[in-house]
Design an enzyme around this catalytic site. Structure first.
Site, PDB file in Angstrom:
ATOM      1  N   LYS A  13       0.818  -1.219   0.000  1.00 27.80           N
ATOM      2  CA  LYS A  13       0.000   0.000   0.000  1.00 27.80           C
ATOM      3  C   LYS A  13       0.849   1.265   0.000  1.00 27.80           C
ATOM      4  O   LYS A  13       0.606   2.180  -0.779  1.00 27.80           O
ATOM      5  CB  LYS A  13      -0.919   0.059   1.231  1.00 27.80           C
ATOM      6  CG  LYS A  13      -2.045  -0.942   1.219  1.00 27.80           C
ATOM      7  CD  LYS A  13      -3.035  -0.662   2.347  1.00 27.80           C
ATOM      8  CE  LYS A  13      -2.410  -0.680   3.725  1.00 27.80           C
ATOM      9  NZ  LYS A  13      -1.899  -1.995   4.144  1.00 27.80           N
ATOM     10  N   ARG A  88      -9.288   1.493   8.663  1.00 29.18           N
ATOM     11  CA  ARG A  88      -8.840   0.137   8.955  1.00 29.18           C
ATOM     12  C   ARG A  88      -9.873  -0.633   9.769  1.00 29.18           C
ATOM     13  O   ARG A  88      -9.624  -1.778  10.131  1.00 29.18           O
ATOM     14  CB  ARG A  88      -7.554   0.218   9.761  1.00 29.18           C
ATOM     15  CG  ARG A  88      -6.307  -0.198   8.972  1.00 29.18           C
ATOM     16  CD  ARG A  88      -5.205  -0.214   9.951  1.00 29.18           C
ATOM     17  NE  ARG A  88      -3.971  -0.814   9.662  1.00 29.18           N
ATOM     18  CZ  ARG A  88      -2.926  -0.200   9.114  1.00 29.18           C
ATOM     19  NH1 ARG A  88      -3.030   0.993   8.617  1.00 29.18           N
ATOM     20  NH2 ARG A  88      -1.782  -0.823   9.054  1.00 29.18           N
ATOM     21  N   ARG A 127      11.359  -5.969   4.488  1.00 32.68           N
ATOM     22  CA  ARG A 127      11.129  -4.544   4.261  1.00 32.68           C
ATOM     23  C   ARG A 127      12.049  -3.680   5.138  1.00 32.68           C
ATOM     24  O   ARG A 127      12.277  -3.989   6.298  1.00 32.68           O
ATOM     25  CB  ARG A 127       9.670  -4.254   4.626  1.00 32.68           C
ATOM     26  CG  ARG A 127       9.255  -2.857   4.351  1.00 32.68           C
ATOM     27  CD  ARG A 127       7.790  -2.817   4.125  1.00 32.68           C
ATOM     28  NE  ARG A 127       7.043  -2.674   5.371  1.00 32.68           N
ATOM     29  CZ  ARG A 127       5.754  -2.373   5.388  1.00 32.68           C
ATOM     30  NH1 ARG A 127       5.075  -2.235   4.277  1.00 32.68           N
ATOM     31  NH2 ARG A 127       5.139  -2.247   6.531  1.00 32.68           N
ATOM     32  N   ARG A 160      11.295  -1.689  10.770  1.00 32.11           N
ATOM     33  CA  ARG A 160      10.298  -1.234  11.742  1.00 32.11           C
ATOM     34  C   ARG A 160      10.043  -2.334  12.761  1.00 32.11           C
ATOM     35  O   ARG A 160      10.003  -3.504  12.407  1.00 32.11           O
ATOM     36  CB  ARG A 160       8.982  -0.925  11.005  1.00 32.11           C
ATOM     37  CG  ARG A 160       9.011   0.394  10.292  1.00 32.11           C
ATOM     38  CD  ARG A 160       7.878   0.576   9.323  1.00 32.11           C
ATOM     39  NE  ARG A 160       6.587   0.021   9.738  1.00 32.11           N
ATOM     40  CZ  ARG A 160       5.483   0.090   8.994  1.00 32.11           C
ATOM     41  NH1 ARG A 160       5.507   0.701   7.823  1.00 32.11           N
ATOM     42  NH2 ARG A 160       4.358  -0.421   9.408  1.00 32.11           N
ATOM     43  N   ARG A 171      -0.241  -8.583  13.310  1.00 32.83           N
ATOM     44  CA  ARG A 171      -0.849  -7.632  12.358  1.00 32.83           C
ATOM     45  C   ARG A 171      -1.759  -8.357  11.365  1.00 32.83           C
ATOM     46  O   ARG A 171      -2.804  -7.836  10.983  1.00 32.83           O
ATOM     47  CB  ARG A 171       0.246  -6.857  11.612  1.00 32.83           C
ATOM     48  CG  ARG A 171       0.940  -5.847  12.517  1.00 32.83           C
ATOM     49  CD  ARG A 171       2.185  -5.302  11.871  1.00 32.83           C
ATOM     50  NE  ARG A 171       1.903  -4.399  10.779  1.00 32.83           N
ATOM     51  CZ  ARG A 171       2.785  -4.075   9.831  1.00 32.83           C
ATOM     52  NH1 ARG A 171       3.986  -4.617   9.846  1.00 32.83           N
ATOM     53  NH2 ARG A 171       2.462  -3.219   8.898  1.00 32.83           N
TER      54      ARG A 171
HETATM   55  P1  AMP Z   1       1.032   1.110   8.577  1.00 34.95           P
HETATM   56  O1  AMP Z   1       2.248   1.892   8.274  1.00 34.95           O
HETATM   57  O2  AMP Z   1      -0.165   1.562   7.782  1.00 34.95           O
HETATM   58  O3  AMP Z   1       1.237  -0.375   8.486  1.00 34.95           O
HETATM   59  O4  AMP Z   1       0.646   1.413  10.103  1.00 34.95           O
HETATM   60  C1  AMP Z   1       1.524   1.088  11.162  1.00 34.95           C
HETATM   61  C2  AMP Z   1       0.750   0.999  12.471  1.00 34.95           C
HETATM   62  O5  AMP Z   1       0.131   2.259  12.758  1.00 34.95           O
HETATM   63  C3  AMP Z   1      -0.402  -0.006  12.492  1.00 34.95           C
HETATM   64  O6  AMP Z   1       0.032  -1.326  12.753  1.00 34.95           O
HETATM   65  C4  AMP Z   1      -1.264   0.566  13.600  1.00 34.95           C
HETATM   66  O7  AMP Z   1      -0.716   0.298  14.871  1.00 34.95           O
HETATM   67  C5  AMP Z   1      -1.142   2.069  13.356  1.00 34.95           C
HETATM   68  N1  AMP Z   1      -2.181   2.533  12.418  1.00 34.95           N
HETATM   69  C6  AMP Z   1      -1.991   3.030  11.160  1.00 34.95           C
HETATM   70  N2  AMP Z   1      -3.155   3.348  10.593  1.00 34.95           N
HETATM   71  C7  AMP Z   1      -4.119   3.049  11.497  1.00 34.95           C
HETATM   72  C8  AMP Z   1      -5.538   3.129  11.501  1.00 34.95           C
HETATM   73  N3  AMP Z   1      -6.221   3.580  10.436  1.00 34.95           N
HETATM   74  N4  AMP Z   1      -6.197   2.736  12.626  1.00 34.95           N
HETATM   75  C9  AMP Z   1      -5.535   2.285  13.692  1.00 34.95           C
HETATM   76  N5  AMP Z   1      -4.209   2.158  13.749  1.00 34.95           N
HETATM   77  C10 AMP Z   1      -3.499   2.531  12.666  1.00 34.95           C
END
Ligand code: AMP
Length: 217
Positions: A13, A88, A127, A160, A171
């Site tokens: 994404k 999400r 990654r 990360r 996740r």
């Molecule tokens: P990402 O980079 O999109 O994978 O997001 C990393 C982390 O940020 C996720 O595993 C969540 O802990 C938090 N996060 C990101 N977007 C959301 C969302 N829309 N709702 C809740 N937590 C989020």
């Protein structure tokens, strides 16, 4: 255009969002990036979010929705945006619909990046993320010229915490439980289009752009 990208962690994404947003000249709004910037900056929001992020859990809806409301209110998002990683959960999607309706607009399309679980695990474990500009690299599929150094800004690359194996497993569970129901939600709303997210990054971007241009036409 007002777009959302959904898909499991590791579907690409973030990478696709960057390319597609550039091609459409709309801002890419990534809730994960905003949370990470707050963690780095040591803000109150960052301190709260980090607890959830490190475990691979979702930050509570209320916190996330308020943050997105503020971001969508900024001038650069007035004529379009690409949301990456938000919504999400179904309550976040409902809140987004309401937020946009209050602004007199709505979503155009939701692109679902489709990729199977084994591929997701391979992608996430390799990654690497740039500490400086946030660009995403991969030890196997998208290596920088110098190991662990970003070609774009020269900063160090890191893994990360939430890309480490135990957190990745959580996740994926969280995705199946909380986020996958969005597929039905947006399908019913007639907004959902599936995008085959396997293969080279450029091929996926080309498929995404083909879908979007047929939508615009
Ligand atoms: P990402 O980079 O999109 O994978 O997001 C990393 C982390 O940020 C996720 O595993 C969540 O802990 C938090 N996060 C990101 N977007 C959301 C969302 N829309 N709702 C809740 N937590 C989020």
């Amino acid at each position: 255009m007002r777009l959302v990208l959904v898909g499991p962690p590791g579907a690409g994404k973030g990478t696709q969002a960057e390319f597609v947003a550039t091609q459409l000249s709309v801002p890419k709004i990534s809730t994960g990036d905003i949370f990470r910037a707050n963690v780095t900056g040591g803000t109150e929001l960052g301190i709260e979010a980090k607890r959830y992020m490190d475990a691979g859990d979702l930050v509570p809806d209320e916190v996330t929705i308020n943050m997105v409301r503020d971001r969508l209110g900024e001038a650069d998002a007035a004529d379009g945006f690409l949301l990456d990683g938000f919504p999400r959960t179904v309550p976040q999607a409902q809140a987004l619909d309401k937020l946009l309706a209050d602004m007199g607009t709505g979503l155009d399309l939701v692109l679902e990046l489709v990729v199977d679980d084994d591929e997701v695990i391979r992608r996430l474990s390799g990654r690497r993320t740039c500490r400086g500009c946030g660009k995403i690299w991969h030890v196997e599929f998208d290596q920088p010229q110098v190991e662990d150094v970003c070609d774009r800004c020269g900063s160090e690359l890191y893994q990360r915490d939430d890309d480490k194996p135990d957190t990745v497993a959580n996740r994926l569970r969280v995705y199946a439980r909380d986020t996958a129901p969005l597929i039905g939600f947006y399908g019913k709303a007639g907004k959902l289009v599936g995008l085959d997210a396997t293969g080279p990054v450029e091929d996926v971007t080309a498929r995404a752009m083909a879908i979007l241009s047929s939508y615009e036409a």
